[in-house]
Design a protein around this motif. Structure first.
Motif, PDB file in Angstrom:
ATOM      1  N   LEU A  23       0.921  -1.091  -0.009  1.00 49.64           N
ATOM      2  CA  LEU A  23      -0.023   0.098   0.053  1.00 49.64           C
ATOM      3  C   LEU A  23       0.837   1.185   0.104  1.00 49.64           C
ATOM      4  O   LEU A  23       0.330   2.255  -0.625  1.00 49.64           O
ATOM      5  N   PHE A  24       2.085   1.285   0.753  1.00 46.40           N
ATOM      6  CA  PHE A  24       2.724   2.470   0.546  1.00 46.40           C
ATOM      7  C   PHE A  24       3.588   2.464  -0.578  1.00 46.40           C
ATOM      8  O   PHE A  24       3.713   3.723  -1.298  1.00 46.40           O
ATOM      9  N   GLY A  25       3.754   1.229  -1.183  1.00 51.08           N
ATOM     10  CA  GLY A  25       4.384   1.421  -2.650  1.00 51.08           C
ATOM     11  C   GLY A  25       3.453   1.880  -3.722  1.00 51.08           C
ATOM     12  O   GLY A  25       3.969   2.708  -4.553  1.00 51.08           O
ATOM     13  N   ALA A  26       2.305   1.426  -3.577  1.00 51.74           N
ATOM     14  CA  ALA A  26       1.207   2.056  -4.693  1.00 51.74           C
ATOM     15  C   ALA A  26       0.982   3.717  -4.190  1.00 51.74           C
ATOM     16  O   ALA A  26       1.017   4.368  -5.330  1.00 51.74           O
ATOM     17  N   HIS A  27       1.125   4.093  -2.872  1.00 51.19           N
ATOM     18  CA  HIS A  27       1.273   5.568  -2.611  1.00 51.19           C
ATOM     19  C   HIS A  27       2.315   6.142  -3.359  1.00 51.19           C
ATOM     20  O   HIS A  27       1.952   7.386  -4.030  1.00 51.19           O
ATOM     21  N   CYS A  28       3.675   5.667  -3.364  1.00 49.32           N
ATOM     22  CA  CYS A  28       4.651   6.232  -3.953  1.00 49.32           C
ATOM     23  C   CYS A  28       4.512   6.238  -5.516  1.00 49.32           C
ATOM     24  O   CYS A  28       4.842   7.439  -6.243  1.00 49.32           O
ATOM     25  N   ILE A  29       3.957   5.224  -6.255  1.00 49.78           N
ATOM     26  CA  ILE A  29       3.712   4.931  -7.726  1.00 49.78           C
ATOM     27  C   ILE A  29       2.596   6.269  -7.657  1.00 49.78           C
ATOM     28  O   ILE A  29       2.608   7.033  -8.995  1.00 49.78           O
ATOM     29  N   GLN A  30       1.582   6.477  -7.054  1.00 52.39           N
ATOM     30  CA  GLN A  30       0.445   7.624  -7.297  1.00 52.39           C
ATOM     31  C   GLN A  30       1.199   8.719  -7.288  1.00 52.39           C
ATOM     32  O   GLN A  30       0.921   9.730  -8.142  1.00 52.39           O
ATOM     33  N   CYS A  31       2.044   9.088  -6.236  1.00 59.00           N
ATOM     34  CA  CYS A  31       2.842  10.353  -6.012  1.00 59.00           C
ATOM     35  C   CYS A  31       3.529  10.759  -7.238  1.00 59.00           C
ATOM     36  O   CYS A  31       3.482  11.892  -8.024  1.00 59.00           O
ATOM     37  N   VAL A  32       4.334   9.719  -7.917  1.00 58.38           N
ATOM     38  CA  VAL A  32       5.293   9.878  -9.062  1.00 58.38           C
ATOM     39  C   VAL A  32       4.331  10.314 -10.282  1.00 58.38           C
ATOM     40  O   VAL A  32       4.555  10.951 -10.904  1.00 58.38           O
ATOM     41  N   GLY A  33       3.283   9.305 -10.527  1.00 58.40           N
ATOM     42  CA  GLY A  33       2.217   9.732 -11.524  1.00 58.40           C
ATOM     43  C   GLY A  33       1.648  11.103 -11.608  1.00 58.40           C
ATOM     44  O   GLY A  33       1.646  11.770 -12.677  1.00 58.40           O
ATOM     45  N   LYS A  34       1.372  11.714 -10.302  1.00 58.05           N
ATOM     46  CA  LYS A  34       1.125  13.058 -10.135  1.00 58.05           C
ATOM     47  C   LYS A  34       2.158  14.051 -10.825  1.00 58.05           C
ATOM     48  O   LYS A  34       1.932  14.893 -11.413  1.00 58.05           O
ATOM     49  N   ILE A  35       3.237  13.744 -10.237  1.00 56.26           N
ATOM     50  CA  ILE A  35       4.589  14.579 -10.717  1.00 56.26           C
ATOM     51  C   ILE A  35       4.779  14.698 -12.199  1.00 56.26           C
ATOM     52  O   ILE A  35       4.995  15.562 -12.729  1.00 56.26           O
ATOM     53  N   ILE A  36       4.641  13.438 -12.564  1.00 57.44           N
ATOM     54  CA  ILE A  36       4.914  13.312 -14.263  1.00 57.44           C
ATOM     55  C   ILE A  36       3.832  14.243 -15.239  1.00 57.44           C
ATOM     56  O   ILE A  36       3.850  14.893 -15.944  1.00 57.44           O
ATOM     57  N   GLY A  37       2.585  13.970 -14.367  1.00 59.31           N
ATOM     58  CA  GLY A  37       1.280  14.612 -15.050  1.00 59.31           C
ATOM     59  C   GLY A  37       1.485  16.333 -15.051  1.00 59.31           C
ATOM     60  O   GLY A  37       1.076  16.774 -16.080  1.00 59.31           O
ATOM     61  N   GLU A  38       2.151  16.649 -13.668  1.00 55.89           N
ATOM     62  CA  GLU A  38       2.315  18.149 -13.852  1.00 55.89           C
ATOM     63  C   GLU A  38       3.509  18.535 -14.642  1.00 55.89           C
ATOM     64  O   GLU A  38       3.426  19.699 -15.157  1.00 55.89           O
ATOM     65  N   GLN A  39       4.396  17.799 -14.964  1.00 57.55           N
ATOM     66  CA  GLN A  39       5.663  18.161 -15.883  1.00 57.55           C
ATOM     67  C   GLN A  39       5.605  17.810 -17.085  1.00 57.55           C
ATOM     68  O   GLN A  39       6.049  18.625 -17.850  1.00 57.55           O
ATOM     69  N   VAL A  40       4.692  17.102 -17.508  1.00 56.67           N
ATOM     70  CA  VAL A  40       4.482  16.681 -18.967  1.00 56.67           C
ATOM     71  C   VAL A  40       3.167  17.449 -19.344  1.00 56.67           C
ATOM     72  O   VAL A  40       2.214  17.260 -19.326  1.00 56.67           O
ATOM     73  N   ARG A  41       3.331  18.879 -19.740  1.00 52.64           N
ATOM     74  CA  ARG A  41       2.225  19.678 -20.341  1.00 52.64           C
ATOM     75  C   ARG A  41       1.898  19.477 -21.637  1.00 52.64           C
ATOM     76  O   ARG A  41       2.491  18.935 -22.481  1.00 52.64           O
ATOM     77  N   SER A  42       0.743  19.729 -21.942  1.00 57.82           N
ATOM     78  CA  SER A  42       0.001  19.733 -23.297  1.00 57.82           C
ATOM     79  C   SER A  42       0.732  20.580 -24.242  1.00 57.82           C
ATOM     80  O   SER A  42       1.325  21.503 -23.941  1.00 57.82           O
ATOM     81  N   PRO A  43       1.166  19.922 -25.486  1.00 55.54           N
ATOM     82  CA  PRO A  43       0.621  18.776 -26.053  1.00 55.54           C
ATOM     83  C   PRO A  43       1.295  17.400 -25.736  1.00 55.54           C
ATOM     84  O   PRO A  43       0.944  16.219 -26.499  1.00 55.54           O
ATOM     85  N   GLY A  44       2.189  17.401 -24.910  1.00 51.77           N
ATOM     86  CA  GLY A  44       2.745  16.141 -24.277  1.00 51.77           C
ATOM     87  C   GLY A  44       1.864  15.428 -23.622  1.00 51.77           C
ATOM     88  O   GLY A  44       0.754  15.946 -23.179  1.00 51.77           O
ATOM     89  N   ARG A  45       1.851  13.905 -23.728  1.00 51.86           N
ATOM     90  CA  ARG A  45       1.098  13.064 -23.022  1.00 51.86           C
ATOM     91  C   ARG A  45       1.935  11.960 -22.314  1.00 51.86           C
ATOM     92  O   ARG A  45       3.045  11.827 -22.552  1.00 51.86           O
ATOM     93  N   SER A  46       1.393  11.572 -21.266  1.00 50.27           N
ATOM     94  CA  SER A  46       2.026  10.751 -20.488  1.00 50.27           C
ATOM     95  C   SER A  46       1.211   9.430 -19.987  1.00 50.27           C
ATOM     96  O   SER A  46      -0.165   9.657 -19.935  1.00 50.27           O
ATOM     97  N   CYS A  47       1.698   8.479 -19.485  1.00 49.06           N
ATOM     98  CA  CYS A  47       0.976   7.188 -19.084  1.00 49.06           C
ATOM     99  C   CYS A  47       2.086   6.395 -18.186  1.00 49.06           C
ATOM    100  O   CYS A  47       2.956   6.424 -18.223  1.00 49.06           O
ATOM    101  N   ARG A  48       1.125   5.771 -17.323  1.00 49.53           N
ATOM    102  CA  ARG A  48       1.673   4.573 -16.604  1.00 49.53           C
ATOM    103  C   ARG A  48       1.926   3.378 -17.676  1.00 49.53           C
ATOM    104  O   ARG A  48       0.888   2.617 -17.823  1.00 49.53           O
ATOM    105  N   PHE A  49       3.138   3.162 -17.612  1.00 49.96           N
ATOM    106  CA  PHE A  49       3.415   1.875 -18.619  1.00 49.96           C
ATOM    107  C   PHE A  49       2.990   0.546 -18.062  1.00 49.96           C
ATOM    108  O   PHE A  49       2.617  -0.549 -18.767  1.00 49.96           O
TER     109      PHE A  49
END
Length: 302
Positions: A194-220
């Motif tokens: 559950l703590f690992g999932a929390h870290c994945i969630q946090c990193v996903g949020k960071i990537i979403g904030e850093q990769v701005r449109s028209p860039g796109r990002s996903c969890r591979f």
């Protein structure tokens, strides 16, 4: 029987506002389009039709589509009044049909009509705000990763195919980032998944904030992420990757009073410098990621 323990980690209380029938009766109907068949990157999208909506592959269209058979400017829907709308073909290569009938210079739409544009099918609807909101929620659910909120992989993959094709036609660059978290296993081993999932969630949020449109990002998959940056040079792609790496490195992913600091390694590849098709481009970024790991992790590499 003994008391049952309830895991409240992922429980959520939803507050529902009471809706009176008279409110629904007086609710103004809106016209909207929903993509019910087509490219994965488009499926489920909805758009309100107000005065005029253009449909086509041109990114500047009101409803840009990823279907290969769609013309750059394919069709247009115009408002005649609050509940009357007309669809027109814009001289497209493959034509526009409504319920099997060729549109030609124009055809008035009725609630529930299906508009066929190559492989893409759109449903025209007249409905109240509640139904439109429901359609938007469904589209959001099927197009996003539930843990990170980033694009679902199937949506991203489809968009990447189209982005590489567009880059080839337009002779522009396209950067791809492959990213893998460092140290997540240690978090899982020490504190649980559950703590690992929390870290994945946090990193996903960071990537979403850093990769701005028209860039796109996903969890591979797992703790791996990918991003594409259309029209971005190698130098700029490295700057974006460094921004992600630095933001993850400095983030305090605290949960239940426990502070965690996993990092991320990133590989960068650019079309057409490193590869000229999707598979080779992803493979090149993946190889760059291995080099970042080999250099000691928490690195960006070409």
């Amino acid at each position: 029987m003994g008391d049952k323990k309830i895991n409240r980690e992922h429980t959520q209380t939803i507050e529902l506002s009471a809706v009176r029938p008279e409110e629904l009766a007086n609710s103004d109907r809106k016209a909207f389009l929903t993509i019910i068949r087509g490219a994965d990157a488009d499926l489920g999208r909805s758009l309100v039709v107000e005065d005029e909506v253009t449909i086509g592959r041109d990114p500047d269209c009101d409803l840009p589509l990823h279907d290969h058979g769609i013309s750059w400017a394919h069709a247009r829907i115009r408002s005649l009044d609050s509940e009357r709308f007309r669809v027109e073909d814009l001289g497209s290569t493959n034509g526009t049909r409504v319920n099997g009938h060729v549109v030609g210079s124009g055809r008035e739409l009725k609630n529930g009509d299906r508009i066929f544009t190559s492989k893409t099918v759109l449903r025209f609807s007249l409905a109240d705000e509640m139904e439109f909101g429901f359609q938007q929620q469904v589209a959001q659910l099927v197009s996003t990763d539930p843990l990170t909120g980033l694009e679902a992989k199937r949506v991203f993959d489809d968009a990447m195919d189209r982005a590489v094709e567009t880059a080839g036609i337009s002779k522009i660059s396209l950067a791809v980032l492959m990213m893998d978290m460092d140290g997540l296993k240690a978090v899982n081993d020490s504190h649980g998944h559950l703590f690992g999932a929390h870290c994945i969630q946090c990193v996903g949020k960071i990537i979403g904030e850093q990769v701005r449109s028209p860039g796109r990002s996903c969890r591979f998959g797992g703790d791996e992420f990918t991003a594409m940056l259309p029209g971005v040079s190698q130098k700029t792609a490295i700057l974006v990757a460094e921004g992600i790496r630095k933001a993850v490195d400095e983030a305090d992913m605290r949960k239940d009073g426990i502070s965690m600091h996993p990092t991320i390694s990133i590989g960068v590849a650019v079309f057409p410098r490193d590869a000229e098709n999707v598979l080779d481009l992803v493979a090149a970024a993946d190889q760059a990621l291995y080099r970042a790991k080999a250099k000691g992790k928490n690195q960006v590499s070409l």
